[in-house]
Scaffold this motif. Structure first.
Motif, PDB file in Angstrom:
ATOM      1  N   GLY A  69       0.767  -1.232   0.000  1.00  0.00           N
ATOM      2  CA  GLY A  69       0.000   0.000   0.000  1.00  0.00           C
ATOM      3  C   GLY A  69       0.795   1.277   0.000  1.00  0.00           C
ATOM      4  O   GLY A  69       0.208   2.363   0.084  1.00  0.00           O
ATOM      5  N   PHE A  70       2.159   1.201  -0.123  1.00  0.00           N
ATOM      6  CA  PHE A  70       2.974   2.416  -0.085  1.00  0.00           C
ATOM      7  C   PHE A  70       3.879   2.481  -1.316  1.00  0.00           C
ATOM      8  O   PHE A  70       5.097   2.284  -1.224  1.00  0.00           O
ATOM      9  CB  PHE A  70       3.815   2.453   1.196  1.00  0.00           C
ATOM     10  CG  PHE A  70       2.995   2.483   2.457  1.00  0.00           C
ATOM     11  CD1 PHE A  70       2.444   3.669   2.913  1.00  0.00           C
ATOM     12  CD2 PHE A  70       2.751   1.322   3.168  1.00  0.00           C
ATOM     13  CE1 PHE A  70       1.678   3.699   4.066  1.00  0.00           C
ATOM     14  CE2 PHE A  70       1.986   1.331   4.325  1.00  0.00           C
ATOM     15  CZ  PHE A  70       1.440   2.527   4.773  1.00  0.00           C
ATOM     16  N   SER A  78       7.241   6.809   4.390  1.00  0.00           N
ATOM     17  CA  SER A  78       6.252   5.905   3.811  1.00  0.00           C
ATOM     18  C   SER A  78       5.477   6.525   2.654  1.00  0.00           C
ATOM     19  O   SER A  78       5.042   5.825   1.736  1.00  0.00           O
ATOM     20  CB  SER A  78       5.263   5.423   4.871  1.00  0.00           C
ATOM     21  OG  SER A  78       4.456   6.506   5.322  1.00  0.00           O
ATOM     22  N   LEU A  95      -0.738   6.242   2.212  1.00  0.00           N
ATOM     23  CA  LEU A  95      -1.285   4.908   2.023  1.00  0.00           C
ATOM     24  C   LEU A  95      -2.219   4.932   0.810  1.00  0.00           C
ATOM     25  O   LEU A  95      -3.156   5.725   0.748  1.00  0.00           O
ATOM     26  CB  LEU A  95      -2.055   4.456   3.268  1.00  0.00           C
ATOM     27  CG  LEU A  95      -2.815   3.127   3.144  1.00  0.00           C
ATOM     28  CD1 LEU A  95      -1.861   1.967   2.918  1.00  0.00           C
ATOM     29  CD2 LEU A  95      -3.677   2.876   4.386  1.00  0.00           C
ATOM     30  N   PRO A 141      -5.155  -2.690   0.068  1.00  0.00           N
ATOM     31  CA  PRO A 141      -3.926  -1.916  -0.171  1.00  0.00           C
ATOM     32  C   PRO A 141      -3.342  -2.185  -1.560  1.00  0.00           C
ATOM     33  O   PRO A 141      -3.372  -3.323  -2.052  1.00  0.00           O
ATOM     34  CB  PRO A 141      -2.976  -2.408   0.934  1.00  0.00           C
ATOM     35  CG  PRO A 141      -3.868  -2.949   1.998  1.00  0.00           C
ATOM     36  CD  PRO A 141      -5.051  -3.528   1.288  1.00  0.00           C
TER      37      PRO A 141
END
Length: 562
Positions: free
Chosen positions: A128-129, A154, A157, A187
């Motif tokens: 998800g990143f 990060s 998201l 994600p």
């Protein structure tokens, strides 16, 4: 002749002068390279950049290049390596533990830090990143050893948005969502997107005409798949009318009919009908239907019915119900039940029997499981890949007493007993060159019961099993065969081929129960755009057929698709 050789040599010289050359060596001397040519200066520069990066990854951080251009197209390069550095210590810093838990720790080698960061980024973009970054911070030097801390950012998201389908296709977006596993709200995963492209390439319903397009907006990732439907539907047949010898004045309908309709409504819904009657005594019928992703679940359901009337000997009927479950994009699990019935048609030949003959009336309820693993690059005429499929079934078989048989044939006979069977197919496609490939297939099966009958046995022979023999030529209690083809491609799905088949079969009702058929031959498969034409010439040898060209067989057919 001299003029021709001069012209040829001149042509080669002109071609060489169009290239850009490079010769390099390290200082101090560790590696050297002979003159290497490149199409242009841009390609040459890319090569130098890659070369520099590879030495920096080895720890030569102060590396620099000295260039000497000896002509407009030739370059000599010295790579001044300088000092080599390694890691004394390095801390994971604020990198989430779940992203480096299974990654090998950083060692003194400089390359291990770059590898460590790449693996962390890969795990982040698959959870998800996709915009995550890792960099080195607080770098300290002690001689030729460094210490540092990893700093992780990060980014936002990103979740999957609803996917889109574009192109000349009737495929519904919900179907693509089901086969790829890309569902809104989950994600984002780069690996899942890559696997989705592989899954779509293996579909029998459509082809992917462009790489997936990905749009990011408001913390959402929306993939778009551009598809074009394949010509998969089949409508083909031949109908004939012949005088009915058993009923004078009436006509007998013979022929063959194949109807296959796939991906109805763009939902993976299939129906098929196959009927064949080539003479008055023998005919077959197969009907099947399949519904994919029932109620948008990973569950498929299919039903089938088949009938085989073997001249005046017996009549077999099968009714099946299958439930399939998509374990993954390549693995498929089936649970099924079948009702198999067989009835003897003509009992006059068995009036004097004192033991149960090789055919009898029976009912067999089967319950089984099947599993397949598909790693082929295409469902039709693959160049690379592997396919494994198997099934095992068991159940209770009940022999029915036929009033046309003498009663004594059933004395001291256990009319109800367990019966089981198993089958496995392994298929391998080997890519050698764009125009040359190999296809290997191994197949085996067995069935077992204390009262095994002729109408229980497997039927083999013909185009889809052991070539060089008539269709369904062999009866087998157990079997195994290997098929090999060398394919010379002259189109995407068109090729010439030579083949050989080797088998071993067991038939308990023949005097020589073990048969080892062998066949070989050649053929052509031609993709016409609207169909597929196949012509195969084969000759085979078995216990019942000598190796003579007078017994050769021609398998051919044209399958029109729309």
């Amino acid at each position: 002749m001299a003029s021709f050789l001069f012209f040829l040599a001149g042509g080669q010289l002109c071609k060489a002068q169009d290239a850009n050359w490079i010769n390099w060596a390290t200082d101090p001397v560790q590696q050297t390279a002979d003159w290497t040519s490149f199409a242009d200066k841009v390609e040459r520069k890319k090569y130098l950049d890659s070369l520099s990066q590879s030495f920096q990854n080895l720890g030569y951080l102060s590396l620099f290049l000295e260039k000497e251009e000896i002509s407009t197209d030739s370059l000599i390069v010295r790579l001044i390596l300088g000092e080599k550095y390694g890691w004394e210590s390095i801390s994971p810093g604020n990198v989430p533990e779940e992203f480096f838990r299974n990654i090998s720790p950083v060692t003194a080698e400089y390359t291990s830090a770059a590898r460590w960061m790449r693996e962390v980024i890969s795990k982040a973009e698959n959870n998800g990143f996709p915009f995550a970054q890792v960099k080195l911070d607080s770098i300290l030097r002690k001689g030729n050893f460094l210490s540092a801390v990893f700093r992780y950012d990060s980014g936002p998201l990103i979740l999957w948005d609803s996917l889109k389908v574009a192109g000349d296709t009737k495929t519904q977006e919900r179907y693509v969502q089901n086969i790829t596993g890309i569902r809104p709200g989950l994600p984002f995963s780069q690996k899942q997107l890559d696997v989705a492209s592989e899954v779509l390439a293996r579909s029998a319903y459509f082809v992917q005409t462009e790489p997936p397009r990905l749009d990011f907006q408001v913390k959402k990732a929306q993939p778009t798949f551009t598809l074009r439907d394949r010509n998969t539907n089949v409508l083909d047949g031949v109908i004939g009318l012949l005088p009915n010898e058993n009923e004078p004045g009436k006509m007998l309908i013979t022929g063959q009919l194949d109807v296959e309709l796939y991906h109805l409504g763009g939902k993976g819904r299939d129906v098929a009908l196959h009927w064949k009657r080539l003479n008055i005594a023998t005919q077959s019928l197969d009907i099947s239907a399949k519904e994919s992703f029932l109620f948008n679940s990973p569950l498929d359901v299919s039903v089938g019915f088949s009938l085989l009337k073997q001249d005046s000997t017996f009549l077999n009927r099968h009714l099946s119900l299958d439930f399939g479950y998509h374990l993954s994009q390549t693995s498929y699990l089936r649970f099924f039940t079948r009702r198999q019935s067989s009835d003897v048609l003509d009992t006059e030949a068995y009036d004097a029997m004192t033991e149960l003959p090789d055919v009898a009336d029976y009912r067999w309820n089967q319950y089984g499981v099947g599993w397949s693993w598909d790693r082929r690059d295409s469902p039709f005429f693959s160049r690379r890949g592997f396919l494994l499929s198997s099934e095992f079934a068991l159940g209770n078989k009940r022999i029915l007493e036929n009033t046309g048989f003498p009663p004594e044939v059933y004395e001291n006979l256990d009319l109800s007993s367990p019966q089981y069977l198993g089958m496995m197919d392994i298929e391998k496609h080997i890519y050698i060159k764009p125009t040359w490939g190999m296809w290997l297939k191994g197949s085996g099966g067995f069935t077992q019961n204390q009262n095994l009958l002729l109408n229980d046995l497997f039927r083999l022979g013909g185009l889809k099993s052991i070539r060089g023999f008539n269709e369904n030529y062999f009866f087998a209690k157990s079997y195994g065969y290997l098929s090999m083809e060398q394919r010379l491609f002259f189109g995407e799905n068109s090729f010439l081929m030579v083949f050989a088949d080797f088998g071993i079969l067991e038939n308990p009702y023949f005097a020589a129960s073990i048969d080892k058929p062998v066949s070989f031959g050649a053929g052509i498969n031609l993709d016409t755009g609207t169909g597929n034409f196949r012509f195969i010439y084969g000759v085979g040898k078995s216990n019942l057929q000598p190796l003579q060209f007078s017994y050769s067989r021609i398998h051919f057919g044209y399958l029109a698709r729309f």
